[in-house]
Write a protein that holds these residues in place. Structure first.
Motif, PDB file in Angstrom:
ATOM      1  N   UNK A  26      11.367  55.096   1.464  1.00 39.87           N
ATOM      2  CA  UNK A  26      11.851  54.100   0.512  1.00 39.87           C
ATOM      3  C   UNK A  26      13.081  54.499  -0.301  1.00 39.87           C
ATOM      4  N   UNK A  27      12.932  55.598  -1.033  1.00 36.92           N
ATOM      5  CA  UNK A  27      14.011  55.998  -1.945  1.00 36.92           C
ATOM      6  C   UNK A  27      15.289  56.331  -1.176  1.00 36.92           C
ATOM      7  N   UNK A  70       8.313  64.236  -6.925  1.00 34.56           N
ATOM      8  CA  UNK A  70       7.870  62.844  -7.092  1.00 34.56           C
ATOM      9  C   UNK A  70       6.367  62.754  -7.395  1.00 34.56           C
ATOM     10  N   UNK A  72       3.871  64.420  -6.771  1.00 33.74           N
ATOM     11  CA  UNK A  72       2.886  64.730  -5.737  1.00 33.74           C
ATOM     12  C   UNK A  72       2.562  63.557  -4.818  1.00 33.74           C
ATOM     13  N   UNK A  73       3.330  62.476  -4.927  1.00 36.77           N
ATOM     14  CA  UNK A  73       3.048  61.318  -4.076  1.00 36.77           C
ATOM     15  C   UNK A  73       3.667  61.532  -2.694  1.00 36.77           C
ATOM     16  N   UNK A  74       2.926  61.104  -1.691  1.00 33.54           N
ATOM     17  CA  UNK A  74       3.454  61.263  -0.329  1.00 33.54           C
ATOM     18  C   UNK A  74       4.536  60.232  -0.052  1.00 33.54           C
ATOM     19  N   UNK A  75       5.427  60.583   0.903  1.00 34.16           N
ATOM     20  CA  UNK A  75       6.459  59.625   1.313  1.00 34.16           C
ATOM     21  C   UNK A  75       5.962  58.893   2.544  1.00 34.16           C
ATOM     22  N   UNK A  76       6.413  57.663   2.667  1.00 35.06           N
ATOM     23  CA  UNK A  76       6.105  56.926   3.898  1.00 35.06           C
ATOM     24  C   UNK A  76       7.391  56.835   4.715  1.00 35.06           C
TER      25      UNK A  76
ATOM     26  N   UNK B  26       0.810  54.366  -2.896  1.00 39.14           N
ATOM     27  CA  UNK B  26       1.189  55.762  -3.111  1.00 39.14           C
ATOM     28  C   UNK B  26       2.677  56.008  -2.863  1.00 39.14           C
ATOM     29  N   UNK B  27       3.142  55.530  -1.704  1.00 37.82           N
ATOM     30  CA  UNK B  27       4.536  55.858  -1.398  1.00 37.82           C
ATOM     31  C   UNK B  27       5.505  55.104  -2.286  1.00 37.82           C
ATOM     32  N   UNK B  29       4.922  54.304  -5.359  1.00 41.07           N
ATOM     33  CA  UNK B  29       4.909  54.981  -6.648  1.00 41.07           C
ATOM     34  C   UNK B  29       5.831  56.208  -6.610  1.00 41.07           C
ATOM     35  N   UNK B  30       5.768  56.901  -5.469  1.00 44.36           N
ATOM     36  CA  UNK B  30       6.646  58.056  -5.290  1.00 44.36           C
ATOM     37  C   UNK B  30       8.104  57.651  -5.393  1.00 44.36           C
ATOM     38  N   UNK B  31       8.459  56.574  -4.690  1.00 45.18           N
ATOM     39  CA  UNK B  31       9.833  56.084  -4.743  1.00 45.18           C
ATOM     40  C   UNK B  31      10.239  55.750  -6.169  1.00 45.18           C
ATOM     41  N   UNK B  32       9.309  55.079  -6.853  1.00 39.98           N
ATOM     42  CA  UNK B  32       9.597  54.683  -8.228  1.00 39.98           C
ATOM     43  C   UNK B  32       9.913  55.902  -9.078  1.00 39.98           C
ATOM     44  N   UNK B  33       9.076  56.949  -8.926  1.00 40.72           N
ATOM     45  CA  UNK B  33       9.255  58.151  -9.737  1.00 40.72           C
ATOM     46  C   UNK B  33      10.583  58.820  -9.403  1.00 40.72           C
ATOM     47  N   UNK B  34      10.879  58.873  -8.103  1.00 37.96           N
ATOM     48  CA  UNK B  34      12.097  59.529  -7.677  1.00 37.96           C
ATOM     49  C   UNK B  34      13.316  58.840  -8.277  1.00 37.96           C
ATOM     50  N   UNK B  35      13.249  57.509  -8.256  1.00 33.44           N
ATOM     51  CA  UNK B  35      14.368  56.745  -8.799  1.00 33.44           C
ATOM     52  C   UNK B  35      14.482  56.906 -10.303  1.00 33.44           C
ATOM     53  N   UNK B  37      13.610  59.550 -11.963  1.00 34.80           N
ATOM     54  CA  UNK B  37      14.188  60.869 -12.225  1.00 34.80           C
ATOM     55  C   UNK B  37      15.701  60.851 -12.060  1.00 34.80           C
TER      56      UNK B  37
END
Lengths: 110, 862
Positions: A26-27, A70, A72-76, B26-27, B29-35, B37
């Motif tokens: 995503x990111x 991030x 500890x969240x996994x990436x998709x 989960x993923x 949320x990870x993206x959200x956090x990364x962004x 940061x």
């Protein structure tokens, strides 16, 4: 494959996923799109499209390992499927056909 | 590594986790956090936070919000199929429970369906008239010494006054009550109930014509409107417009022409008549007591929709007062359709009536359903001990609480559905019996209302019965279920006990209530009213019997089975009542309503009335028409001492008192004995009455019939029985008594079924305990006592709770009767003992089996 006509945004997302081969989550996709195309993309807009494309079978996804960053969240990670490739190629071909069909004179007198 | 970065707002993350599809939470949320940061580093924390919030808002779109159901994207049909199969397997595995539940629920649902049909029939009575919203009957309140009496009668003369002077009344009709008359045509003569009604009748009441025009059907004095069934009886066809026939009653008869044929009345009518004749004829040619003081008419009106009924009542009351010259009665409007259910008045105020029975039965239905649901809940929570492992494993494998709950709800709803199907079949086959018991004409037509009721029932049962296992079992924690040694269901045993107690309490209330109703009915049917009603038959004096009365009576008395015979005007319920008696010392405000009975020689003797003073009428004393006989109550209320020989003023002239008879109850035991008097008017006695010897009733009646035929070949012989007339007074109570005794029996049956299931389960579960006890030297008897005591405690508690309640309820019901039984304590003790005995009987077989198992058997495998 008339049914699988891609939207503009969908096509861009798929191409970006292809570019980021193996690293498309995503990111990263958003970063890549913002960098290359200079357009703002919200997570919501992107995720909805990813979801839809995955449902259509044009993308597939896999969860990666958890890391310390991030939270500890996994990436998709997303990959373009074979069907996705075909659709992309078809889209490209259609564009090319259209481009080729433009008479030279049309764009000359600008 | 030290975490120095600011964190995004936790609230927002939690909100996101709540609405997001768990699949991708989960993923993203990870993206959200990364962004967050990244933005934090580039633009500062406020910008980061604002954008974070914005992103979350933008995530709220259909593709991402969690779906409402099955987040695992299971095919819901597959899930349903799976649950269905599990349900069937459970039914098979716990056959006992399944059968008990099915039996219990089927019985309960059939009872509820029967009650529903009955209640429905009651509620729909008289509701089929199109004018029902504005259709009223006039009623009158008569104040007298004992309070206010409410009657349906009004002066017949009122009709024209209303039509002329009350503009709010759109339509008005006068009619009489239905009465059995003889109708004849050619050689055929039948008896049929009929009434007189004025022209507007068919504009007010809804009836369908088979032949003829109803609007003008009653305009001529010789018009008669008959039902299709009566037409077939008389003419063998319904196409009979213009045909001639003859009507007979007592000394009158009339040539009539059929003006219309109507469809048979629906079973939901409160007054069953088969023909209608002209009110004009009745009012002008037939009765000789037209006057404002006589309440011989029944008037129904349809008011304009916007009319104020209180005002209309007052206007009509005003008319009556003016015409009578004094304020003797109050006229008021009562909705015609409501009168069937709200038929009782106490002191001029509406005070229930049949609606009480309707409510009572609705309550009974709810109780019975409750008992059956309790069975289901009890048995399935008892089963739960077995099911906990299943629940634990399912949960471990990822079953959600909702899916577990749905399994239990499907199980109970399926059982409910199955019971409904069986119950509908049962109701359908047993309906004729039900109709016979309840003396109703309930029809079982599967319509959408029944379908809705059925579905509502199944859902109620499904939800009520499935709720406890669904909520309780699905809420169990995996660890506590699968870990050995953790005891579950600590409170559960108590909940189950409470349910059993409630169940038995309800059953006991129903039984003791029924017992009281039955006792009262027995008392009413068998109590000595002061006259003989057993084996007394009577029939109308018609045709030649009017002229050749003496010969007929003489010949009839010669039949060996006839103990006594005479003509008589006596009717159960009282034929006429009047306030037109004056006596020495009568005060201005004294208002006594007397029942007036016309007698002939021997009338009172046939009834076996006891004489207190003086003598009865006798032909040896010449002209008896100047004489009068009173009952005790009348003498007491008038305050006469030494009444014999005194003279009273009757509206037809002065009468001398020749006798006083002991009180006897001419009406039902709902009311106190009324003052009554008897006049000697043999020519006006409507009936021939005879007392028949016991044992030879059939033969004697046959002989009387033959004799009757020789006098009156053209008239149908139709004897009535006095005791049947009397029983008819209590028809609605008798119905309640019979129906409720059936339902009470069913209630205890269902309760015992549940108890049986429980004891089966408990003994199974305690098999090892029993085995060990026996090994350690406990006897069979001790073990039986041990198990039985558990249940006995519950049943006894139920009885203790239920008896006072049923005593109070019974007292309230008995208040409807002026003469009533006094409930005895030992009836309740008896009911309690019976319930206890029933419960013992239910558990005995299982307990005995469990207690006599060889311990080697129960302990060998472990």
């Amino acid at each position: 494959m008339g049914k699988n006509q891609l939207g503009e945004f969908e096509e861009v997302v798929m191409l970006t996923v292809a570019i980021l081969y193996g690293e498309a989550y995503g990111f990263a996709i958003i970063e890549e799109m913002e960098k290359r195309l200079n357009r703002k993309v919200s997570i919501g807009a992107l995720q909805t499209v990813l979801r839809r494309l995955e449902q259509k079978g044009l993308l597939e996804s896999q969860l990666g390992e958890a890391t310390k960053v991030r939270g500890g969240k996994r990436k998709r990670f997303f990959m373009v499927t074979n069907m996705g490739r075909k659709v992309l190629e078809e889209a490209k071909e259609q564009r090319m056909q259209l481009w080729n069909a433009i008479p030279k004179i049309a764009f000359n007198d600008q | 590594m030290k975490e120095t970065l600011p964190n995004p707002p936790r609230m927002l993350i939690r909100f996101f986790r709540w609405f997001c599809d768990p699949y991708c939470a989960e993923d993203i949320e990870g993206d959200l956090l990364e962004r967050f940061d990244k933005r934090n580093n580039n633009n500062g924390k406020w910008s980061a936070k604002a954008h974070f919030a914005l992103e979350i808002l933008l995530l709220m779109r259909p593709g991402i919000i969690r779906p409402l159901f099955n987040n695992q994207k299971l095919n819901s049909l597959d899930m349903f199929k799976h649950n269905f199969i599990l349900t069937i397997r459970n039914f098979r595995r716990y056959k006992n429970n399944f059968i008990i539940n099915l039996l219990g629920l089927t019985t309960a649902i059939s009872s509820v369906l029967f009650i529903w049909l009955w209640v429905n029939g009651e509620l729909q009575t008289d509701q089929y008239h199109e004018n029902r919203a504005n259709l009223y009957q006039l009623r009158t309140n008569h104040p007298n010494n004992d309070g206010i009496r409410t009657e349906p009668g009004v002066p017949g003369l009122l009709l024209e006054e209303i039509q002329a002077h009350v503009p709010e009344v759109a339509l008005a009709v006068a009619c009489t009550d239905a009465h059995e008359f003889t109708l004849s045509q050619d050689k055929i003569a039948v008896k049929a109930p009929g009434k007189f009604a004025s022209e507007e009748f068919f504009n007010i009441f809804t009836h369908k014509a088979v032949h003829g025009d109803l609007r003008s059907a009653l305009s001529d004095k010789s018009d008669i409107v008959i039902t299709a069934a009566l037409a077939k009886r008389l003419f063998n066809t319904t196409d009979v417009i213009g045909k001639a026939m003859e009507w007979h009653f007592f000394q009158s008869s009339k040539q009539l022409v059929v003006s219309a044929v109507i469809e048979d009345l629906p079973p939901t009518t409160s007054e069953k008549f088969e023909f209608l004749m002209s009110w004009d004829y009745y009012h002008n040619d037939l009765i000789d007591f037209k006057g404002w003081g006589n309440y011989y008419g029944r008037i129904m009106v349809v008011t304009n929709p916007e009319a104020n009924t209180t005002l209309v009542s007052e206007k009509i009351d005003q008319i009556v007062e003016e015409k009578q010259g004094r304020d003797a009665v109050d006229v008021f409007l009562a909705n015609y359709g409501d009168q069937y259910l709200y038929n009782k008045y106490h002191n001029g105020v509406q005070s229930g009536g049949r609606i009480e029975q309707v409510n009572l039965f609705i309550l009974v239905a709810i109780f019975i359903l409750l008992i059956a649901c309790i069975n289901f809940i009890n048995l399935s929570t008892a089963q739960a001990a077995y099911k906990t492992k299943e629940v634990g494993i399912k949960k471990t494998l990822g079953a959600s609480r909702a899916s577990l709950m749905s399994q239990y709800f499907i199980e109970s709803t399926l059982l409910g559905l199955l019971s409904l199907i069986v119950a509908v079949l049962l109701v359908w086959t047993l309906l004729p019996q039900f109709n016979a018991i309840s003396s109703k004409e309930v029809v079982f037509q599967p319509d959408y209302r029944l379908l809705l009721t059925g579905l509502a029932l199944v859902l109620t049962v499904g939800i009520a019965a499935g709720s406890y296992p669904a909520f309780y079992l699905s809420g169990l924690r995996i660890l506590s279920v699968l870990k050995p040694g953790v005891t579950l269901f600590k409170g559960n045993g108590i909940a189950r006990k409470v349910l059993v107690v409630a169940q038995f309490a309800i059953a006991v209330i129903l039984i003791s209530g029924t017992l009281m109703v039955k006792r009262q009915m027995d008392y009413v049917q068998n109590s000595n009213l002061g006259y003989d009603r057993e084996n007394v038959i009577y029939f109308e004096r018609e045709g030649k019997l009017l002229q050749e009365t003496a010969a007929f009576i003489a010949e009839m008395s010669n039949i060996p089975g006839v103990k006594a015979a005479a003509t008589s005007g006596f009717m159960i319920g009282g034929a006429n009542s009047t306030g037109g008696i004056g006596w020495e010392g009568k005060a201005e405000e004294d208002r006594i309503e007397f029942l007036e009975t016309r007698c002939a020689q021997g009338s009172l003797e046939v009834l076996g009335v006891e004489l207190l003073e003086g003598r009865l009428f006798s032909k040896d004393f010449g002209n008896e028409s100047e004489h009068i006989i009173f009952n005790e109550t009348a003498i007491r209320e008038m305050g006469l001492t030494d009444p014999i020989g005194k003279t009273v003023r009757h509206y037809s002239g002065n009468k001398k008192i020749i006798g006083v008879v002991k009180d006897f109850n001419m009406k039902s035991l709902h009311t106190q004995i009324s003052p009554a008097f008897f006049l000697f008017k043999p020519e006006q006695t409507l009936f021939v009455m005879a007392k028949i010897g016991k044992g030879t009733e059939l033969a004697t009646i046959k002989q009387i019939e033959e004799m009757y035929k020789s006098f009156n070949p053209d008239y149908p012989f139709q004897p009535n029985f006095l005791d049947q007339d009397y029983a008819a007074l209590y028809q609605s109570e008798s119905q309640v008594a019979t129906l409720s005794s059936y339902f009470a029996a069913l209630a205890i049956l269902i309760s015992c079924l549940g108890l049986f299931g429980l004891v089966t389960f408990t003994t199974q579960k305690r098999q090892k305990e029993i085995g060990i006890r026996k090994v350690l030297g406990s006897g069979v008897w001790k073990i039986i006592v041990l198990i039985t005591m558990d249940f006995t405690k519950m049943v006894v508690l139920a009885i203790v709770i239920a008896l006072p309640l049923s005593y109070l309820a019974g007292q309230r019901w008995l208040d409807n009767f002026a003469y009533r039984i006094q409930p005895e304590w030992w009836w309740f003790a008896l009911v309690g003992l019976a319930a206890l005995a029933m419960s013992w009987l239910t558990v005995s077989a299982q307990t005995l089996k469990a207690a006599s198992i060889n311990p080697a058997e129960s302990l060998k495998d472990e």
